[in-house]
Design a protein around this motif. Structure first.
Motif, PDB file in Angstrom:
ATOM      1  N   ASN A  47       0.795  -1.232   0.000  1.00 11.66           N
ATOM      2  CA  ASN A  47       0.000   0.000   0.000  1.00 11.66           C
ATOM      3  C   ASN A  47       0.827   1.282   0.000  1.00 11.66           C
ATOM      4  O   ASN A  47       0.382   2.310   0.485  1.00 11.66           O
ATOM      5  CB  ASN A  47      -0.949  -0.006   1.206  1.00 11.66           C
ATOM      6  CG  ASN A  47      -0.195   0.109   2.524  1.00 11.66           C
ATOM      7  OD1 ASN A  47       0.992  -0.197   2.575  1.00 11.66           O
ATOM      8  ND2 ASN A  47      -0.855   0.546   3.562  1.00 11.66           N
ATOM      9  N   SER A  52       4.368  -0.382  -6.667  1.00 13.84           N
ATOM     10  CA  SER A  52       3.490  -1.522  -6.488  1.00 13.84           C
ATOM     11  C   SER A  52       4.235  -2.718  -5.910  1.00 13.84           C
ATOM     12  O   SER A  52       5.279  -3.113  -6.421  1.00 13.84           O
ATOM     13  CB  SER A  52       2.887  -1.886  -7.848  1.00 13.84           C
ATOM     14  OG  SER A  52       1.742  -2.660  -7.678  1.00 13.84           O
TER      15      SER A  52
ATOM     16  N   SER B  15      -4.289   6.477  -1.687  1.00 11.78           N
ATOM     17  CA  SER B  15      -3.621   5.882  -0.527  1.00 11.78           C
ATOM     18  C   SER B  15      -4.633   5.195   0.378  1.00 11.78           C
ATOM     19  O   SER B  15      -4.401   4.071   0.854  1.00 11.78           O
ATOM     20  CB  SER B  15      -2.860   6.972   0.235  1.00 11.78           C
ATOM     21  OG  SER B  15      -2.176   6.439   1.329  1.00 11.78           O
ATOM     22  N   LEU B  18      -5.779   1.891  -1.367  1.00  9.58           N
ATOM     23  CA  LEU B  18      -4.759   0.838  -1.312  1.00  9.58           C
ATOM     24  C   LEU B  18      -4.711   0.206   0.071  1.00  9.58           C
ATOM     25  O   LEU B  18      -4.586  -1.008   0.208  1.00  9.58           O
ATOM     26  CB  LEU B  18      -3.373   1.405  -1.670  1.00  9.58           C
ATOM     27  CG  LEU B  18      -3.134   1.767  -3.133  1.00  9.58           C
ATOM     28  CD1 LEU B  18      -1.823   2.527  -3.278  1.00  9.58           C
ATOM     29  CD2 LEU B  18      -3.117   0.519  -4.014  1.00  9.58           C
ATOM     30  N   THR B  19      -4.828   1.032   1.100  1.00 11.83           N
ATOM     31  CA  THR B  19      -4.733   0.516   2.465  1.00 11.83           C
ATOM     32  C   THR B  19      -5.995  -0.249   2.859  1.00 11.83           C
ATOM     33  O   THR B  19      -5.907  -1.325   3.456  1.00 11.83           O
ATOM     34  CB  THR B  19      -4.398   1.648   3.447  1.00 11.83           C
ATOM     35  OG1 THR B  19      -3.119   2.180   3.089  1.00 11.83           O
ATOM     36  CG2 THR B  19      -4.336   1.162   4.888  1.00 11.83           C
ATOM     37  N   LYS B  21      -7.886  -1.822   0.857  1.00 13.95           N
ATOM     38  CA  LYS B  21      -7.807  -3.075   0.100  1.00 13.95           C
ATOM     39  C   LYS B  21      -6.851  -4.053   0.802  1.00 13.95           C
ATOM     40  O   LYS B  21      -7.178  -5.230   0.975  1.00 13.95           O
ATOM     41  CB  LYS B  21      -7.328  -2.789  -1.322  1.00 13.95           C
ATOM     42  CG  LYS B  21      -7.234  -4.016  -2.221  1.00 13.95           C
ATOM     43  CD  LYS B  21      -8.611  -4.492  -2.658  1.00 13.95           C
ATOM     44  CE  LYS B  21      -8.524  -5.749  -3.499  1.00 13.95           C
ATOM     45  NZ  LYS B  21      -9.836  -6.166  -3.986  1.00 13.95           N
ATOM     46  N   ALA B  22      -5.692  -3.538   1.207  1.00 14.19           N
ATOM     47  CA  ALA B  22      -4.703  -4.382   1.896  1.00 14.19           C
ATOM     48  C   ALA B  22      -5.289  -4.951   3.187  1.00 14.19           C
ATOM     49  O   ALA B  22      -4.919  -6.036   3.613  1.00 14.19           O
ATOM     50  CB  ALA B  22      -3.438  -3.580   2.189  1.00 14.19           C
ATOM     51  N   MET B  70      -3.857  -4.219  -7.945  1.00 16.93           N
ATOM     52  CA  MET B  70      -4.486  -4.587  -6.674  1.00 16.93           C
ATOM     53  C   MET B  70      -5.973  -4.900  -6.864  1.00 16.93           C
ATOM     54  O   MET B  70      -6.682  -5.160  -5.890  1.00 16.93           O
ATOM     55  CB  MET B  70      -4.338  -3.445  -5.660  1.00 16.93           C
ATOM     56  CG  MET B  70      -2.920  -3.135  -5.259  1.00 16.93           C
ATOM     57  SD  MET B  70      -2.214  -4.399  -4.162  1.00 16.93           S
ATOM     58  CE  MET B  70      -3.018  -3.980  -2.602  1.00 16.93           C
ATOM     59  N   ASN B 269      -3.613   7.197   4.261  1.00 15.19           N
ATOM     60  CA  ASN B 269      -3.250   6.012   5.029  1.00 15.19           C
ATOM     61  C   ASN B 269      -3.808   6.085   6.460  1.00 15.19           C
ATOM     62  O   ASN B 269      -4.407   5.126   6.961  1.00 15.19           O
ATOM     63  CB  ASN B 269      -1.716   5.902   5.051  1.00 15.19           C
ATOM     64  CG  ASN B 269      -1.217   4.668   5.758  1.00 15.19           C
ATOM     65  OD1 ASN B 269      -1.311   4.574   6.970  1.00 15.19           O
ATOM     66  ND2 ASN B 269      -0.707   3.702   5.007  1.00 15.19           N
TER      67      ASN B 269
END
Lengths: 291, 291
Positions: A47, A52, B15, B18-19, B21-22, B70, B269
């Protein structure tokens, strides 16, 4: 006199350095020249925006080449104390002193929490710097807890002075040579004493000592900077990353969770801008007071 | 019911996405599928850690390929309103409604400041959405200020209903076709009226109108989310990026300066982690209340 001293070469320190450089500030940057070991420790980072599924090592290499490209220098030194003077800070690295108008603390969080009694006895038998305080223990008995292979030379230095050196080594490939060094297994649970530290207690044993050295990569910020306000073990900062000490800012893991690259990078950037604003305000005040 | 709705596809939104999703959260993400135009506007970025001297376009392409890798989807829709319900939020995109337990506002800052009187007359003759409110102006006279080429179809839609459409077009390559559209030069200084907006005033002229449409990429967050606390035009947040509305968080330029990629990425984040903590707390409360 530098305009800023950045302490720490993790993601927060890197972001602060890149931004101060972009803004043409005259700063000095202390830390591990190969960057904070913690950056490299991640196997895969899912993330971090822009890179990536990067590994910690790849991220560190990207950072290093960027720093080089921007012509930024890291002073490969450990900061042992930060002192607030009138309108500036003195940063001590063992015997060397550096003055800066502002400080950015990007020291990370300790992987090892302070032992009970450790903070209480700082300056009274507990030290974080062998080259600073080692001379006090000539012919005496010292106890060392060391978290980093790179600090092994400090233990050898102590062994060259002290009569006996007990060592808890919390790293791999221990290679201590002096005959008066004794490796101790386990982890101390408490440092006790009266006016000074006297004993290092384990669950099942204890050692009578004259001094204790805690050799770690990150020193608790409140020990490093006297008067610094903390909260639950983290440096207390506001939205602009300002601490309770005027001119002292903090970024990254040392200000609290989430312990994330993106968060650290963001705060490093905010810190750098806060420093620039602060310097501009100070300059204006000086101009006004000399008119 | 989604666990989170992210609004905005700039650095902060990316950001956060992505977080989340993680962290395996079930979220929906609204914004421009080609990412915020602002990301691409930078010629060279010297201080984004990890990508040395990258252009805005290169950064945007890195972000896009990372999002794809992702397996994250962007809903290519414009959010026109966010409503706090009991324990969740309803997010309106024109006629479509989406429910989410939490909201992350990553809407950026407007390149065009609100015109005097604009905010005062919202819902009383001033609208941000032609497809929502256009039908109110059948056969009438409307005034449009539009900042984005991509919103031109909304002007044509208004022209299909209204008798007359005056347009201030703040973008390049204007290609409006309807005969009842009149392009106006300059920028309004004020919207005036009584109970409703009635006049659009310029320094040197004025137009009598029945309604005003402000078609922009970013809507002022306090207009988007009623009851949201702002400070100097920015969303007021604490260190965890929480706003005054429980479950509503904000990140990036909309929370204030510095308007920087690194800062936005950091707050995105922090927001995502705050959302995860909030959801966990809510779940715990629900469990306790059903025991």
């Amino acid at each position: 006199m530098y305009e800023c001293a950045i302490i720490g070469t993790g993601a927060a320190g890197i972001s602060a350095a890149l931004t101060l450089k972009a803004l043409n500030k005259n700063f000095i940057w202390f830390g591990d020249g190969k960057l904070s070991g913690k950056i490299r420790s991640a196997e895969k980072i899912g993330n971090y925006p822009g890179l990536s599924m990067v590994s910690g090592n790849e991220l560190a290499e990207s950072f290093l080449s960027q720093i080089k490209e921007m012509d930024i220098r890291i002073e490969n030194k450990t900061v042992t104390g930060v002192y607030q003077m009138e309108g500036y800070f003195s940063v001590l690295c063992n015997q060397d002193m550096y003055d800066a108008k502002t400080v950015i603390l990007a020291t990370g969080v300790e992987s090892v929490k302070p032992v009970k009694g450790e903070l209480e006895f700082v300056g009274r038998g507990v030290s974080y710097c062998a080259t600073c305080d080692g001379f006090l223990y000539k012919g005496k008995t010292v106890f060392v807890v060391c978290t980093e292979k790179s600090l092994e030379h400090e233990i050898e230095y102590l062994a060259s002075l002290a009569a006996k050196v007990y060592v808890v080594a919390l790293y791999k490939n221990v290679a201590l040579k002096s005959g008066n060094i004794e490796i101790v297994s386990g982890m101390p649970v408490e440092i006790t004493g009266g006016r000074k530290a006297e004993k290092v207690r384990f669950r099942d044993k204890e050692y009578s000592v004259d001094g204790v050295f805690m050799l770690k990569a990150a020193i608790t910020p409140s020990v490093l900077v006297s008067g610094l306000e903390t909260e639950n073990g983290h440096v207390k900062v506001d939205r602009s990353c300002a601490t309770n000490l005027e001119g002292c800012f903090a970024a990254g893991d040392c200000t609290g969770r989430p312990y994330q690259y993106a968060k650290a990078v963001g705060e490093g950037n905010v810190c750098a801008h806060a420093v620039v604003s602060y310097l501009a305000e100070q300059k204006q005040k000086e101009t006004l007071s000399t008119v």
